[in-house]
Design a protein around this motif. Structure first.
Motif, mmCIF file in Angstrom:
data_model
loop_
_atom_site.group_PDB
_atom_site.id
_atom_site.type_symbol
_atom_site.label_atom_id
_atom_site.label_comp_id
_atom_site.label_asym_id
_atom_site.label_seq_id
_atom_site.Cartn_x
_atom_site.Cartn_y
_atom_site.Cartn_z
ATOM 1 N N LYS A 11 2.023 12.333 -7.865
ATOM 2 C CA LYS A 11 2.726 13.383 -7.113
ATOM 3 C C LYS A 11 2.107 13.606 -5.735
ATOM 4 C CE LYS A 11 4.631 16.099 -10.949
ATOM 5 N NZ LYS A 11 4.499 17.334 -11.724
ATOM 6 N N SER A 12 0.776 13.472 -5.662
ATOM 7 C CA SER A 12 0.106 13.760 -4.386
ATOM 8 C C SER A 12 0.097 12.555 -3.430
ATOM 9 C CB SER A 12 -1.329 14.234 -4.634
ATOM 10 O OG SER A 12 -2.052 13.197 -5.282
ATOM 11 N N SER A 13 0.553 11.392 -3.911
ATOM 12 C CA SER A 13 0.573 10.212 -3.031
ATOM 13 C C SER A 13 1.689 10.360 -1.995
ATOM 14 C CB SER A 13 0.814 8.953 -3.871
ATOM 15 O OG SER A 13 2.111 9.001 -4.438
ATOM 16 N N PHE A 30 -1.672 5.721 -1.770
ATOM 17 C CA PHE A 30 -2.645 6.627 -2.388
ATOM 18 C C PHE A 30 -3.772 6.944 -1.412
ATOM 19 C CE2 PHE A 30 -0.628 4.246 -5.854
ATOM 20 C CZ PHE A 30 -0.153 5.301 -6.625
ATOM 21 N N THR A 31 -4.492 8.022 -1.701
ATOM 22 C CA THR A 31 -5.546 8.477 -0.785
ATOM 23 C C THR A 31 -6.671 7.455 -0.645
ATOM 24 O OG1 THR A 31 -6.475 9.685 -2.658
ATOM 25 C CG2 THR A 31 -5.150 10.960 -1.109
ATOM 26 N N ASP A 32 -6.847 6.586 -1.670
ATOM 27 C CA ASP A 32 -7.917 5.577 -1.567
ATOM 28 C C ASP A 32 -7.457 4.311 -0.833
ATOM 29 O OD1 ASP A 32 -6.225 4.471 -3.421
ATOM 30 O OD2 ASP A 32 -7.681 4.359 -5.056
ATOM 31 N N CYS A 53 -0.980 -3.290 -4.211
ATOM 32 C CA CYS A 53 -1.681 -3.944 -3.111
ATOM 33 C C CYS A 53 -2.983 -3.179 -2.877
ATOM 34 C CB CYS A 53 -0.821 -3.923 -1.848
ATOM 35 S SG CYS A 53 -1.527 -4.890 -0.524
ATOM 36 N N HIS A 54 -4.105 -3.878 -2.967
ATOM 37 C CA HIS A 54 -5.422 -3.262 -2.788
ATOM 38 C C HIS A 54 -6.044 -3.780 -1.501
ATOM 39 C CE1 HIS A 54 -5.699 -2.069 -7.169
ATOM 40 N NE2 HIS A 54 -4.764 -2.985 -7.200
ATOM 41 N N LYS A 55 -6.659 -2.895 -0.753
ATOM 42 C CA LYS A 55 -7.401 -3.333 0.429
ATOM 43 C C LYS A 55 -8.768 -3.855 -0.020
ATOM 44 C CE LYS A 55 -5.560 -0.817 4.366
ATOM 45 N NZ LYS A 55 -4.367 -0.160 3.874
#
Length: 203
Positions: A11-13, A30-32, A53-55
């Motif tokens: 919900k917060s994304s 997402f915040t991360d 997808c991850h950084k």
């Protein structure tokens, strides 16, 4: 409550919606810095695709990894190339859920159903598929259960075999069904852009 914390993260994304080609496409940031893209069938509300997808640690954009849906096709390789690529006869695992179950299909498994053994390993948080003829062995996790910190239950597992394809089903726990319904309600409130570009780098 663990389930609540995952729904809170969702919900917060930062979400962007796009209605296109009979599908509701949602992009989550997402915040991360992780990104998730989902596609739902507009008529049935069934999830068709989920990919991540991850950084990297250096902040470089990684490639998309499919969690639900057809695996991404790798770029075509010319026949005279030296690149070694997977044979088309190799078993291919893909996940395709229904409303009530997580479901995995493994194509190119031509063995009779009685050679297959499918069971959950709760201590390792994974499902194991193996054959008595030692021709196939696979372990995989259920990310949805991991995110909600729910344990695996052997009684939720079942499998069938037809047309050289093994279909493994895992009945979704009540907590997951509740979470999915709650999320879908949220997503349906979003004004989906039906044309034009949207800030969604899902390619």
């Amino acid at each position: 409550m663990a389930v609540q914390s995952w729904i809170d993260i969702l919900k917060s994304s930062k979400k962007t919606a796009l209605i296109h080609d009979g599908k509701r496409k949602i992009h989550y940031l997402f915040t991360d810095g992780k990104e998730m893209a989902e596609e739902y069938d507009l008529k049935t509300d069934e999830l068709i695709v989920r990919k991540w997808c991850h950084k990297s640690t250096l902040g470089v954009q990684g490639s998309w990894q499919v969690e639900v849906g057809e695996p991404l096709v790798s770029p075509a390789v010319s026949l005279d190339s030296d690149v070694i690529k997977e044979s088309f006869c190799n078993p291919v695992l893909m996940r395709k859920d229904s409303k009530t179950s997580f479901q995995w299909r493994i194509r190119n498994l031509p063995y009779p159903i009685d050679v297959f053994s499918v069971f959950a390993e709760p201590s390792e948080r994974c499902i194991v598929i193996k054959t008595s003829n030692k021709k196939y062995y696979k372990k995989f996790s259920v990310p949805d259960l991991d995110r909600s910190q729910l344990s695996l239950d052997n009684s939720a597992l079942s499998f069938t075999h037809a047309n050289n394809t093994l279909i493994v089903s895992y009945k979704k726990p009540k907590d997951i069904l509740t979470l999915e319904q709650e999320l879908l309600k949220e997503l349906k409130k979003m004004k989906g852009n039906t044309e034009g570009d949207v800030d969604c780098k899902t390619q």
